[in-house]
Design a protein around this motif. Structure first.
Motif: not given
Length: 366
Positions: A101, A104-105, A108, A264, A267-268
């Motif tokens: 992942r 994709s992070w 983002s 983290t 991701k956001s």
């Protein structure tokens, strides 16, 4: 030798320094040549030191020491085996999922930086995050590739690692069985009068340090894992156990919390803020409120000397040096302090060193 006593102190130290440096260099070369064998011996020594406490507890029930050692070793191996069966498969699965992942992070995180850049341009702020985003993505990708290559390179050494583990277990058994005579012989090489002082000081420093660090690691790992699962952090089990493992090392929790918060945040950003907030609160509660009540004080070292000892220990012995650097440095400090006290006052030294030192650091925060 009377002429040596008449020399100024700085000149005596100047004459002794080259000899000390040469002996240190020779010792480092010997350690480097026998690194694998010495690492097995040091790990077995640490394990025997920790496991000796339950062995002594069982010996109070009139069990033979050899039988108590066998029970403790089998129990420890059983616990490690159960934990490995229960935790290793989900941890490996989450680690692989995290690696999958991360691209994709990263995308983002790039999008969030672009939005932040547009916000800064709208306010006419002199901030350029485009170049930072590109550099950051390139460095993270390079690090991931190097980690993957390192893991693949370690696979051929797996058989050798299993053999080393077996040798470590066997050596731990014999150190538990005959270690007292070994250390009696080693302490006899110390200057006269130091044997009675060195043994209790070194034993207390190592006991307090490892008892405290493992207590903090257990509390930190458990609390972090529960908190990450509750606030629905992706890979909460992996991240929580990672913080607990890093808590074994000085300054490990702060470093691991920073890395996890950054990951983290890719991701956001709000998820990263939640993670760093919750983790920082738990870290402060465990280190400053719970751990001191459970384990009391530790022979203090200035934080600067802690960092220096960690750098030297890592340079000399890698991860193992990182683990033992602080108790070794603290023991050296205690021995120098004890050498300034007349031999007729050993009890006073012991009572003074068992109290928490105000100028030092607690074991939890070390």
């Amino acid at each position: 030798m009377d002429w040596l006593n008449r020399l100024p102190r700085w000149m005596v130290w100047g004459l002794a320094l080259p000899i000390v440096a040469l002996n240190g260099w020779v010792a480092l070369q010997i350690f480097s040549y026998f690194r694998s064998q010495l690492t097995i011996f040091l790990v077995a020594t640490l394990l025997s030191f920790v496991l000796n406490y339950p062995v002594e507890l069982l010996s109070r029930f009139r069990l033979k020491r050899s039988l108590a050692i066998l029970i403790v070793l089998l129990s420890a191996l059983s616990v490690l085996g159960v934990l490995g069966v229960l935790l290793v498969p989900p941890l490996v699965e989450q680690l692989n999922d995290l690696i999958g992942r991360l691209p994709s992070w990263l995308d983002s995180g790039t999008s969030q930086l672009a939005a932040l850049q547009n916000w800064a341009v709208g306010l006419n702020l002199p901030i350029d995050l485009t170049r930072l985003s590109g550099q950051l993505q390139g460095k993270i990708t390079t690090q991931l590739q190097s980690i993957s290559a390192g893991v693949i390179a370690l696979l051929p050494d797996a058989i050798g690692g299993v053999i080393d583990i077996g040798l470590t277990v066997v050596l731990t058994f014999y150190l538990l069985l005959h270690g007292d005579r070994l250390w009696d012989g080693i302490y006899q090489w110390l200057p006269e009068g130091w044997n009675e002082r060195a043994r209790p000081l070194i034993r207390r420093n190592f006991r307090n340090y490892f008892l405290g660090q493992f207590t903090v690691a257990l509390l930190m790992g458990t609390a972090m894992t529960i908190a990450f699962v509750v606030i629905q952090v992706p890979f909460g089990l992996l991240f929580g156990i990672a913080v607990g493992i890093m808590a074994i090392f000085p300054f490990g929790p702060a470093l691991s919390i920073t890395v996890i918060s950054f990951l983290t945040a890719l991701k956001s950003i709000w998820l990263g803020v939640r993670v760093v907030t919750v983790a920082a609160i738990i870290d402060q509660v465990v280190e400053n409120a719970i751990a001191p009540q459970l384990i009391g004080g530790f022979v203090g070292l200035n934080p600067v000397w802690i960092l220096v000892s960690l750098l030297i220990g890592t340079k000399v012995a890698g991860v193992l040096g990182l683990i033992v650097a602080v108790p070794v440095a603290s023991s050296i400090k205690s021995l120098f302090e004890a050498s300034k006290t007349p031999p007729s006052q050993p009890a006073q030294i012991t009572s003074e060193r068992e109290d928490p030192t105000p100028e030092g650091t607690t074991l939890a925060s070390a």
